[in-house]
Design a protein around this motif. Sequence first.
Motif, PDB file in Angstrom:
ATOM      1  N   VAL A   2      23.962   1.196 -24.237  1.00 39.67           N
ATOM      2  CA  VAL A   2      23.263   0.188 -24.182  1.00 39.67           C
ATOM      3  C   VAL A   2      21.701   0.337 -24.594  1.00 39.67           C
ATOM      4  CG1 VAL A   2      22.662  -1.877 -22.872  1.00 39.67           C
ATOM      5  CG2 VAL A   2      24.831  -0.630 -22.400  1.00 39.67           C
ATOM      6  N   LEU A   3      21.236  -0.785 -25.590  1.00 42.90           N
ATOM      7  CA  LEU A   3      20.004  -0.575 -25.778  1.00 42.90           C
ATOM      8  C   LEU A   3      19.002  -1.160 -24.920  1.00 42.90           C
ATOM      9  CD1 LEU A   3      19.324   0.740 -28.551  1.00 42.90           C
ATOM     10  CD2 LEU A   3      18.964  -1.312 -29.463  1.00 42.90           C
ATOM     11  N   THR A   4      17.871  -0.568 -24.439  1.00 45.07           N
ATOM     12  CA  THR A   4      16.953  -1.271 -23.478  1.00 45.07           C
ATOM     13  C   THR A   4      15.735  -1.364 -24.108  1.00 45.07           C
ATOM     14  OG1 THR A   4      16.475   0.860 -22.366  1.00 45.07           O
ATOM     15  CG2 THR A   4      18.414  -0.256 -21.410  1.00 45.07           C
ATOM     16  N   MET A   5      14.991  -2.332 -23.684  1.00 45.30           N
ATOM     17  CA  MET A   5      13.450  -2.571 -24.148  1.00 45.30           C
ATOM     18  C   MET A   5      12.732  -1.848 -23.109  1.00 45.30           C
ATOM     19  SD  MET A   5      13.465  -6.677 -25.531  1.00 45.30           S
ATOM     20  CE  MET A   5      13.780  -7.302 -23.738  1.00 45.30           C
ATOM     21  N   PRO A   6      11.322  -1.419 -23.802  1.00 47.57           N
ATOM     22  CA  PRO A   6      10.449  -0.983 -22.836  1.00 47.57           C
ATOM     23  C   PRO A   6       9.987  -2.110 -21.843  1.00 47.57           C
ATOM     24  CG  PRO A   6       9.694  -0.970 -24.972  1.00 47.57           C
ATOM     25  CD  PRO A   6      11.062  -1.395 -24.778  1.00 47.57           C
ATOM     26  N   PRO A   7       9.476  -1.746 -20.586  1.00 45.72           N
ATOM     27  CA  PRO A   7       8.828  -2.647 -19.802  1.00 45.72           C
ATOM     28  C   PRO A   7       7.919  -3.773 -20.341  1.00 45.72           C
ATOM     29  CG  PRO A   7       9.026  -0.751 -18.594  1.00 45.72           C
ATOM     30  CD  PRO A   7       9.243  -0.638 -20.047  1.00 45.72           C
ATOM     31  N   VAL A   8       6.974  -3.171 -21.280  1.00 44.07           N
ATOM     32  CA  VAL A   8       6.000  -4.241 -21.804  1.00 44.07           C
ATOM     33  C   VAL A   8       6.592  -5.199 -22.619  1.00 44.07           C
ATOM     34  CG1 VAL A   8       4.170  -4.234 -23.297  1.00 44.07           C
ATOM     35  CG2 VAL A   8       4.166  -2.451 -21.777  1.00 44.07           C
ATOM     36  N   ALA A   9       7.780  -4.949 -23.521  1.00 47.01           N
ATOM     37  CA  ALA A   9       8.446  -5.701 -24.231  1.00 47.01           C
ATOM     38  C   ALA A   9       9.305  -7.013 -23.435  1.00 47.01           C
ATOM     39  CB  ALA A   9       9.392  -4.939 -25.187  1.00 47.01           C
ATOM     40  N   GLN A  10      10.019  -6.381 -22.116  1.00 48.69           N
ATOM     41  CA  GLN A  10      10.395  -7.232 -21.351  1.00 48.69           C
ATOM     42  C   GLN A  10       9.512  -8.424 -20.819  1.00 48.69           C
ATOM     43  OE1 GLN A  10      12.172  -4.883 -18.314  1.00 48.69           O
ATOM     44  NE2 GLN A  10      14.088  -4.054 -19.432  1.00 48.69           N
ATOM     45  N   ILE A  11       8.319  -8.203 -21.056  1.00 52.82           N
ATOM     46  CA  ILE A  11       7.536  -9.250 -20.280  1.00 52.82           C
ATOM     47  C   ILE A  11       6.902  -9.944 -21.473  1.00 52.82           C
ATOM     48  CG2 ILE A  11       5.160  -9.552 -19.388  1.00 52.82           C
ATOM     49  CD1 ILE A  11       5.900  -7.166 -17.267  1.00 52.82           C
ATOM     50  N   LEU A  12       6.431  -9.259 -22.614  1.00 57.59           N
ATOM     51  CA  LEU A  12       5.867  -9.933 -23.711  1.00 57.59           C
ATOM     52  C   LEU A  12       6.815 -10.734 -24.585  1.00 57.59           C
ATOM     53  CD1 LEU A  12       3.383  -7.276 -25.134  1.00 57.59           C
ATOM     54  CD2 LEU A  12       2.611  -9.216 -23.807  1.00 57.59           C
ATOM     55  N   LEU A  13       8.100 -10.275 -24.725  1.00 58.30           N
ATOM     56  CA  LEU A  13       8.891 -11.053 -25.829  1.00 58.30           C
ATOM     57  C   LEU A  13       9.306 -12.341 -25.254  1.00 58.30           C
ATOM     58  CD1 LEU A  13      10.581 -10.707 -28.243  1.00 58.30           C
ATOM     59  CD2 LEU A  13      12.172  -9.954 -27.182  1.00 58.30           C
ATOM     60  N   PRO A  14       9.588 -12.373 -23.918  1.00 59.61           N
ATOM     61  CA  PRO A  14       9.687 -13.918 -23.308  1.00 59.61           C
ATOM     62  C   PRO A  14       8.567 -14.953 -23.743  1.00 59.61           C
ATOM     63  CG  PRO A  14      10.844 -12.293 -21.968  1.00 59.61           C
ATOM     64  CD  PRO A  14       9.830 -11.610 -22.931  1.00 59.61           C
ATOM     65  N   LEU A  15       7.265 -14.179 -23.260  1.00 64.21           N
ATOM     66  CA  LEU A  15       6.107 -14.931 -23.355  1.00 64.21           C
ATOM     67  C   LEU A  15       5.864 -15.435 -24.965  1.00 64.21           C
ATOM     68  CD1 LEU A  15       3.623 -13.273 -21.149  1.00 64.21           C
ATOM     69  CD2 LEU A  15       4.535 -15.457 -20.734  1.00 64.21           C
ATOM     70  N   ILE A  16       6.280 -14.462 -25.803  1.00 64.57           N
ATOM     71  CA  ILE A  16       5.756 -14.869 -27.190  1.00 64.57           C
ATOM     72  C   ILE A  16       6.619 -16.017 -27.715  1.00 64.57           C
ATOM     73  CG2 ILE A  16       6.390 -14.016 -29.376  1.00 64.57           C
ATOM     74  CD1 ILE A  16       5.269 -11.246 -28.593  1.00 64.57           C
ATOM     75  N   ILE A  17       8.029 -16.052 -27.027  1.00 62.37           N
ATOM     76  CA  ILE A  17       8.948 -17.284 -27.313  1.00 62.37           C
ATOM     77  C   ILE A  17       8.632 -18.455 -26.678  1.00 62.37           C
ATOM     78  CG2 ILE A  17      11.471 -17.889 -27.127  1.00 62.37           C
ATOM     79  CD1 ILE A  17      12.155 -14.872 -27.724  1.00 62.37           C
ATOM     80  N   ALA A  18       8.271 -18.404 -25.166  1.00 62.59           N
ATOM     81  CA  ALA A  18       7.980 -19.463 -24.400  1.00 62.59           C
ATOM     82  C   ALA A  18       6.955 -20.254 -24.503  1.00 62.59           C
ATOM     83  CB  ALA A  18       8.223 -18.947 -22.966  1.00 62.59           C
ATOM     84  N   LEU A  19       5.697 -19.404 -24.672  1.00 68.03           N
ATOM     85  CA  LEU A  19       4.524 -20.006 -25.045  1.00 68.03           C
ATOM     86  C   LEU A  19       4.309 -21.245 -26.093  1.00 68.03           C
ATOM     87  CD1 LEU A  19       2.500 -19.516 -22.691  1.00 68.03           C
ATOM     88  CD2 LEU A  19       1.220 -17.999 -24.314  1.00 68.03           C
ATOM     89  N   PRO A  20       4.645 -20.789 -27.241  1.00 70.49           N
ATOM     90  CA  PRO A  20       4.710 -21.982 -28.169  1.00 70.49           C
ATOM     91  C   PRO A  20       5.384 -23.114 -28.041  1.00 70.49           C
ATOM     92  CG  PRO A  20       5.018 -19.899 -29.214  1.00 70.49           C
ATOM     93  CD  PRO A  20       5.209 -19.548 -27.755  1.00 70.49           C
ATOM     94  N   LEU A  21       6.651 -22.842 -27.133  1.00 66.31           N
ATOM     95  CA  LEU A  21       7.474 -24.151 -26.932  1.00 66.31           C
ATOM     96  C   LEU A  21       6.847 -24.989 -25.909  1.00 66.31           C
ATOM     97  CD1 LEU A  21      11.012 -22.471 -26.745  1.00 66.31           C
ATOM     98  CD2 LEU A  21       9.867 -23.712 -28.449  1.00 66.31           C
ATOM     99  N   ILE A  22       6.250 -24.207 -24.780  1.00 65.20           N
ATOM    100  CA  ILE A  22       5.440 -25.172 -23.784  1.00 65.20           C
ATOM    101  C   ILE A  22       4.326 -25.811 -24.358  1.00 65.20           C
ATOM    102  CG2 ILE A  22       3.853 -24.685 -21.819  1.00 65.20           C
ATOM    103  CD1 ILE A  22       5.861 -22.237 -21.212  1.00 65.20           C
ATOM    104  N   VAL A  23       3.587 -25.292 -25.198  1.00 62.35           N
ATOM    105  CA  VAL A  23       2.431 -25.924 -25.922  1.00 62.35           C
ATOM    106  C   VAL A  23       2.808 -27.024 -26.558  1.00 62.35           C
ATOM    107  CG1 VAL A  23       0.521 -25.653 -27.643  1.00 62.35           C
ATOM    108  CG2 VAL A  23       0.921 -23.842 -25.921  1.00 62.35           C
ATOM    109  N   PHE A  24       4.055 -26.887 -27.437  1.00 69.24           N
ATOM    110  CA  PHE A  24       4.494 -27.899 -28.331  1.00 69.24           C
ATOM    111  C   PHE A  24       5.044 -29.196 -27.299  1.00 69.24           C
ATOM    112  CE2 PHE A  24       8.489 -29.893 -29.969  1.00 69.24           C
ATOM    113  CZ  PHE A  24       7.777 -30.561 -31.025  1.00 69.24           C
TER     114      PHE A  24
END
Length: 70
Positions: A2-24
């Motif tokens: 199973v491919l796992t993401m590093p802990p930083v990516a587990q935090i940053l990836l959802p933020l990169i996706i969610a933040l623009p949606l929240i602003v919109f």
Amino acid sequence: SVLTMPPVAQILLPLIIALPLIVFWLSMFSNMMDNPRLLANEKTTWTLAFLFMNVFAAIIYYTTQYRNQP
């Protein structure tokens, strides 16, 4: 394996996706509240749509109301 993401990516990836949606969502909601062309009952309906449908309502508002403003 199973491919796992590093802990930083587990935090940053959802933020990169969610933040623009929240602003919109916030910008469309703010525009809807300040839109003088909407009647009170239309604002109530849109507010309920924004609360229950979230980003989907913001997209619908953008395509039906925001783009048609003078």
